[in-house]
Design an enzyme around this catalytic site. Structure first.
Site, PDB file in Angstrom:
ATOM      1  N   SER A   1       0.854  -1.196   0.000  1.00 31.86           N
ATOM      2  CA  SER A   1       0.000   0.000   0.000  1.00 31.86           C
ATOM      3  C   SER A   1       0.880   1.232   0.000  1.00 31.86           C
ATOM      4  O   SER A   1       2.025   1.203   0.475  1.00 31.86           O
ATOM      5  CB  SER A   1      -0.887   0.012   1.246  1.00 31.86           C
ATOM      6  OG  SER A   1      -1.552   1.254   1.370  1.00 31.86           O
TER       7      SER A   1
ATOM      8  N   TYR B   1      -2.639  -1.432  10.580  1.00 30.70           N
ATOM      9  CA  TYR B   1      -2.778  -1.740   9.145  1.00 30.70           C
ATOM     10  C   TYR B   1      -1.573  -1.229   8.359  1.00 30.70           C
ATOM     11  O   TYR B   1      -0.966  -1.965   7.572  1.00 30.70           O
ATOM     12  CB  TYR B   1      -4.062  -1.124   8.577  1.00 30.70           C
ATOM     13  CG  TYR B   1      -4.137  -1.242   7.071  1.00 30.70           C
ATOM     14  CD1 TYR B   1      -4.389  -2.476   6.467  1.00 30.70           C
ATOM     15  CD2 TYR B   1      -3.900  -0.138   6.247  1.00 30.70           C
ATOM     16  CE1 TYR B   1      -4.424  -2.591   5.075  1.00 30.70           C
ATOM     17  CE2 TYR B   1      -3.935  -0.250   4.870  1.00 30.70           C
ATOM     18  CZ  TYR B   1      -4.194  -1.483   4.287  1.00 30.70           C
ATOM     19  OH  TYR B   1      -4.218  -1.602   2.920  1.00 30.70           O
TER      20      TYR B   1
HETATM   21  N1  NAP Z   1      -8.696  -0.111  -1.735  1.00 30.87           N
HETATM   22  C1  NAP Z   1      -7.655   0.594  -1.356  1.00 30.87           C
HETATM   23  O1  NAP Z   1      -7.732   1.838  -1.236  1.00 30.87           O
HETATM   24  C2  NAP Z   1      -6.322  -0.086  -1.084  1.00 30.87           C
HETATM   25  C3  NAP Z   1      -5.172   0.707  -1.032  1.00 30.87           C
HETATM   26  C4  NAP Z   1      -3.952   0.100  -0.784  1.00 30.87           C
HETATM   27  C5  NAP Z   1      -3.862  -1.272  -0.630  1.00 30.87           C
HETATM   28  N2  NAP Z   1      -4.997  -2.032  -0.688  1.00 30.87           N
HETATM   29  C6  NAP Z   1      -4.852  -3.469  -0.505  1.00 30.87           C
HETATM   30  O2  NAP Z   1      -5.402  -4.122  -1.630  1.00 30.87           O
HETATM   31  C7  NAP Z   1      -5.738  -5.460  -1.287  1.00 30.87           C
HETATM   32  C8  NAP Z   1      -7.121  -5.781  -1.843  1.00 30.87           C
HETATM   33  O3  NAP Z   1      -8.083  -4.993  -1.168  1.00 30.87           O
HETATM   34  P1  NAP Z   1      -9.311  -4.296  -1.916  1.00 30.87           P
HETATM   35  O4  NAP Z   1      -9.072  -2.832  -1.880  1.00 30.87           O
HETATM   36  O5  NAP Z   1      -9.553  -4.931  -3.225  1.00 30.87           O
HETATM   37  O6  NAP Z   1     -10.474  -4.586  -0.862  1.00 30.87           O
HETATM   38  P2  NAP Z   1     -11.743  -5.562  -0.943  1.00 30.87           P
HETATM   39  O7  NAP Z   1     -12.592  -5.193  -2.099  1.00 30.87           O
HETATM   40  O8  NAP Z   1     -12.336  -5.514   0.428  1.00 30.87           O
HETATM   41  O9  NAP Z   1     -11.096  -6.999  -1.208  1.00 30.87           O
HETATM   42  C9  NAP Z   1     -10.454  -7.751  -0.208  1.00 30.87           C
HETATM   43  C10 NAP Z   1     -10.368  -9.200  -0.633  1.00 30.87           C
HETATM   44  O10 NAP Z   1      -9.703  -9.955   0.391  1.00 30.87           O
HETATM   45  C11 NAP Z   1     -10.472 -11.119   0.677  1.00 30.87           C
HETATM   46  N3  NAP Z   1     -10.313 -11.539   2.059  1.00 30.87           N
HETATM   47  C12 NAP Z   1     -10.561 -10.817   3.184  1.00 30.87           C
HETATM   48  N4  NAP Z   1     -10.351 -11.570   4.274  1.00 30.87           N
HETATM   49  C13 NAP Z   1      -9.971 -12.817   3.834  1.00 30.87           C
HETATM   50  C14 NAP Z   1      -9.620 -14.037   4.492  1.00 30.87           C
HETATM   51  N5  NAP Z   1      -9.598 -14.139   5.837  1.00 30.87           N
HETATM   52  N6  NAP Z   1      -9.286 -15.115   3.727  1.00 30.87           N
HETATM   53  C15 NAP Z   1      -9.309 -15.022   2.378  1.00 30.87           C
HETATM   54  N7  NAP Z   1      -9.628 -13.894   1.701  1.00 30.87           N
HETATM   55  C16 NAP Z   1      -9.954 -12.792   2.424  1.00 30.87           C
HETATM   56  C17 NAP Z   1     -11.915 -10.688   0.399  1.00 30.87           C
HETATM   57  O11 NAP Z   1     -12.711 -11.816   0.071  1.00 30.87           O
HETATM   58  P3  NAP Z   1     -13.759 -12.557   1.033  1.00 30.87           P
HETATM   59  O12 NAP Z   1     -14.409 -11.506   1.886  1.00 30.87           O
HETATM   60  O13 NAP Z   1     -14.691 -13.220   0.075  1.00 30.87           O
HETATM   61  O14 NAP Z   1     -12.944 -13.541   1.805  1.00 30.87           O
HETATM   62  C18 NAP Z   1     -11.740  -9.828  -0.834  1.00 30.87           C
HETATM   63  O15 NAP Z   1     -11.714 -10.623  -1.985  1.00 30.87           O
HETATM   64  C19 NAP Z   1      -5.630  -5.544   0.233  1.00 30.87           C
HETATM   65  O16 NAP Z   1      -4.430  -6.198   0.589  1.00 30.87           O
HETATM   66  C20 NAP Z   1      -5.583  -4.091   0.675  1.00 30.87           C
HETATM   67  O17 NAP Z   1      -4.896  -3.933   1.883  1.00 30.87           O
HETATM   68  C21 NAP Z   1      -6.222  -1.469  -0.917  1.00 30.87           C
END
Ligand code: NAP
Length: 273
Positions: free
Chosen positions: A145, A158
């Site tokens: 991130s 986080y």
């Molecule tokens: N969105 C942002 O602004 C942002 C910025 C920087 C970094 N990130 C990073 O990007 C990555 C993806 O996040 P996103 O933004 O796409 O958020 P998201 O839409 O909430 O997606 C998160 C994914 O992780 C899965 N997940 C959560 N807990 C889990 C578990 N215990 N076991 C297996 N799968 C799990 C969820 O699937 P299920 O709920 O179906 O398990 C979902 O597919 C993360 O690592 C996040 O920290 C996001």
């Protein structure tokens, strides 16, 4: 090294049921990769798998799994190989955040977050580092991130998990240089996914959030470069740059101030100084 040919590859994408993970799956399928999609919500994985198979003729396997277990990576590899699935790529994307003053955080949720964002990612990386390194072109993408570059008051744990992912991944980039493996830490800024809902965040980033498509396109294009760097900031680069230029005291104060400004219902800070 140049553009990656994904046609003979099988790539595991964790957290593929929404947001960045679903977009990684879409763009990798478009580039010809067979996929293994992992997350907890089986229905979402299955409908994405059907969509990608129909659109691109690739083979997609789904694994409905909570990855927040210490042996998540080893177990997954054993299971997949018993089914004849030998991955040559891994996108460690599953993760979540919490957004609150540290005193108000739920300690169980913090432990679950560290288990997923850090422990599962390390276990998966370790379970697959040998096969990925011996593949013609192995791929290891770890989603860190923008918040991994500096302290993050009100997302303290986080941000620290993402600093871990960033440093860990860059170290692997150096350790595996000269092999067939390409390693990249992807560092997105605010992106339109379910992330902020899951984090219970009231922060208002307005229209500044990137789309998952923009983030993933930059990530995969970066990995295609002849001399790909160990990490890429996909959006919000100025913050990462500030983190390198400002004294740490000034940077952490700035991050705290920015968070308070973005959240009208901000929890009271412990001190005012
Ligand atoms: N969105 C942002 O602004 C942002 C910025 C920087 C970094 N990130 C990073 O990007 C990555 C993806 O996040 P996103 O933004 O796409 O958020 P998201 O839409 O909430 O997606 C998160 C994914 O992780 C899965 N997940 C959560 N807990 C889990 C578990 N215990 N076991 C297996 N799968 C799990 C969820 O699937 P299920 O709920 O179906 O398990 C979902 O597919 C993360 O690592 C996040 O920290 C996001």
């Amino acid at each position: 090294m140049s553009k990656i040919d994904y046609h003979r590859q099988t790539v595991i994408v964790t957290g593929a049921s929404s947001g960045l993970g679903a977009e990684f799956a879409r763009q990798l399928a478009r580039r010809g990769a067979n996929l293994v999609l992992v997350a907890r919500r089986a229905d979402r994985l299955q409908s994405l798998a059907a969509e990608l198979t129909r659109a691109h003729g690739v083979t997609v396997t789904t694994v409905a799994r909570d990855l927040g277990r210490p042996d998540a990576g080893r177990t997954l590899r054993t299971e997949l190989e018993s089914r004849g699935i030998h991955a040559t790529g891994l996108v460690n994307n599953a993760g979540f955040g919490t957004h609150d003053a540290f005193t108000a955080e739920d300690p169980d949720r913090l432990q679950s977050m560290i288990a997923l964002n850090v422990s599962a990612l390390v276990d998966l990386s370790h379970a697959y580092i040998d096969p990925l390194t011996s593949a013609d072109t192995g791929v290891l993408i770890n989603v860190a991130s923008l918040l991994g570059f500096q302290p993050t008051p009100y997302m303290s744990a986080y941000g620290a998990t993402k600093a871990f992912v960033l440093n860990f991944t860059e170290s692997l980039w150096e350790e595996t240089r000269g092999t067939g493996l390409r390693v990249l830490a992807v560092c997105p800024g605010a992106t339109r996914t379910e992330f902020y809902d899951v984090a219970g965040s009231s922060a208002d980033y307005g229209t500044k959030r990137a789309t998952p498509e923009q983030v993933v396109t930059i990530a995969l294009d970066t990995l295609d470069r002849r001399s790909a760097p160990p990490s890429v900031v996909t959006n919000g680069r100025s913050l990462a740059l500030l983190g390198r230029l400002l004294p740490r005291r000034s940077m952490v104060r700035l991050m705290g101030w920015m968070d308070r400004r973005q959240r009208p219902q901000h929890p009271v800070a412990l001190t005012n100084s």
